[in-house]
Design a protein around this motif. Sequence first.
Motif, PDB file in Angstrom:
ATOM      1  N   ALA A 161      -8.940  -7.084   0.270  1.00  0.00           N
ATOM      2  CA  ALA A 161      -8.804  -5.592   0.243  1.00  0.00           C
ATOM      3  C   ALA A 161      -7.446  -5.426   1.037  1.00  0.00           C
ATOM      4  N   VAL A 162      -7.158  -5.907   2.495  1.00  0.00           N
ATOM      5  CA  VAL A 162      -6.115  -5.621   2.935  1.00  0.00           C
ATOM      6  C   VAL A 162      -4.862  -6.182   2.195  1.00  0.00           C
ATOM      7  N   LEU A 163      -4.798  -7.284   1.635  1.00  0.00           N
ATOM      8  CA  LEU A 163      -3.541  -7.758   0.984  1.00  0.00           C
ATOM      9  C   LEU A 163      -3.401  -6.873  -0.357  1.00  0.00           C
ATOM     10  N   LEU A 164      -4.164  -6.423  -1.047  1.00  0.00           N
ATOM     11  CA  LEU A 164      -4.290  -5.613  -2.192  1.00  0.00           C
ATOM     12  C   LEU A 164      -3.760  -4.066  -1.433  1.00  0.00           C
ATOM     13  N   SER A 165      -3.955  -3.681  -0.495  1.00  0.00           N
ATOM     14  CA  SER A 165      -3.444  -2.478   0.059  1.00  0.00           C
ATOM     15  C   SER A 165      -1.969  -2.677   0.354  1.00  0.00           C
TER      16      SER A 165
ATOM     17  N   ALA B 247       5.114   7.889  -9.366  1.00  0.00           N
ATOM     18  CA  ALA B 247       4.863   6.444  -8.992  1.00  0.00           C
ATOM     19  C   ALA B 247       3.671   6.363  -7.931  1.00  0.00           C
ATOM     20  N   PHE B 248       3.193   7.468  -7.603  1.00  0.00           N
ATOM     21  CA  PHE B 248       2.046   7.642  -6.897  1.00  0.00           C
ATOM     22  C   PHE B 248       0.703   7.514  -7.484  1.00  0.00           C
ATOM     23  N   LEU B 249       0.740   7.769  -8.707  1.00  0.00           N
ATOM     24  CA  LEU B 249      -0.271   7.558  -9.610  1.00  0.00           C
ATOM     25  C   LEU B 249      -0.774   6.215  -9.703  1.00  0.00           C
ATOM     26  N   LEU B 250      -0.051   5.272  -9.207  1.00  0.00           N
ATOM     27  CA  LEU B 250      -0.544   3.610  -9.120  1.00  0.00           C
ATOM     28  C   LEU B 250      -1.209   3.599  -8.013  1.00  0.00           C
ATOM     29  N   CYS B 251      -1.419   4.480  -7.126  1.00  0.00           N
ATOM     30  CA  CYS B 251      -2.546   4.387  -6.012  1.00  0.00           C
ATOM     31  C   CYS B 251      -3.986   4.461  -6.530  1.00  0.00           C
ATOM     32  N   ILE B 252      -4.098   5.137  -7.613  1.00  0.00           N
ATOM     33  CA  ILE B 252      -5.597   5.558  -8.282  1.00  0.00           C
ATOM     34  C   ILE B 252      -6.027   3.861  -8.694  1.00  0.00           C
ATOM     35  N   PRO B 253      -5.482   3.026  -9.508  1.00  0.00           N
ATOM     36  CA  PRO B 253      -6.152   1.832  -9.818  1.00  0.00           C
ATOM     37  C   PRO B 253      -6.277   0.785  -8.546  1.00  0.00           C
ATOM     38  N   TYR B 254      -5.213   0.652  -7.678  1.00  0.00           N
ATOM     39  CA  TYR B 254      -5.119  -0.057  -6.556  1.00  0.00           C
ATOM     40  C   TYR B 254      -6.134   0.620  -5.528  1.00  0.00           C
ATOM     41  N   GLY B 255      -6.268   1.858  -5.492  1.00  0.00           N
ATOM     42  CA  GLY B 255      -7.233   2.160  -4.379  1.00  0.00           C
ATOM     43  C   GLY B 255      -8.725   2.027  -5.058  1.00  0.00           C
ATOM     44  N   GLY B 256      -8.878   2.209  -6.200  1.00  0.00           N
ATOM     45  CA  GLY B 256     -10.152   1.638  -6.567  1.00  0.00           C
ATOM     46  C   GLY B 256     -10.382   0.203  -6.424  1.00  0.00           C
TER      47      GLY B 256
ATOM     48  N   ILE C 110      -9.233  -1.510  -4.091  1.00  0.00           N
ATOM     49  CA  ILE C 110      -9.554  -1.954  -2.641  1.00  0.00           C
ATOM     50  C   ILE C 110     -10.948  -1.171  -2.250  1.00  0.00           C
ATOM     51  N   LEU C 111     -11.232  -0.144  -2.784  1.00  0.00           N
ATOM     52  CA  LEU C 111     -12.882   0.298  -2.679  1.00  0.00           C
ATOM     53  C   LEU C 111     -13.761  -0.580  -2.982  1.00  0.00           C
TER      54      LEU C 111
END
Length: 76
Positions: free
Chosen positions: A15-19, A49-58, A60-61
């Motif tokens: 999770a940390v690496l993915l963040s 570019a901030f839309l990439l936070c959605i799949p990465y955030g998923g 990480i969650l």
Amino acid sequence: MKKYKYLTYLFAVLAVLLSNVMCASVAYNYCTLQWGGQYAGYSAPADIAFLLCIPYGGGILICVIIAWLFHRKALR
């Protein structure tokens, strides 16, 4: 059990690496879109570019939830 303890650590580190990868990826794409909007004529704004936070955030969650479940099993 030791197996669940190691799996807890594995998914927490994942999770940390993915963040960290998310931060690098969003920053790179933001800079690329900003440059492209100014000089290459891109029509999309750099904020896209901030839309990439959605799949990465998923991801990480999901890793955090799995680490938490393994932590609960390790305590038993």
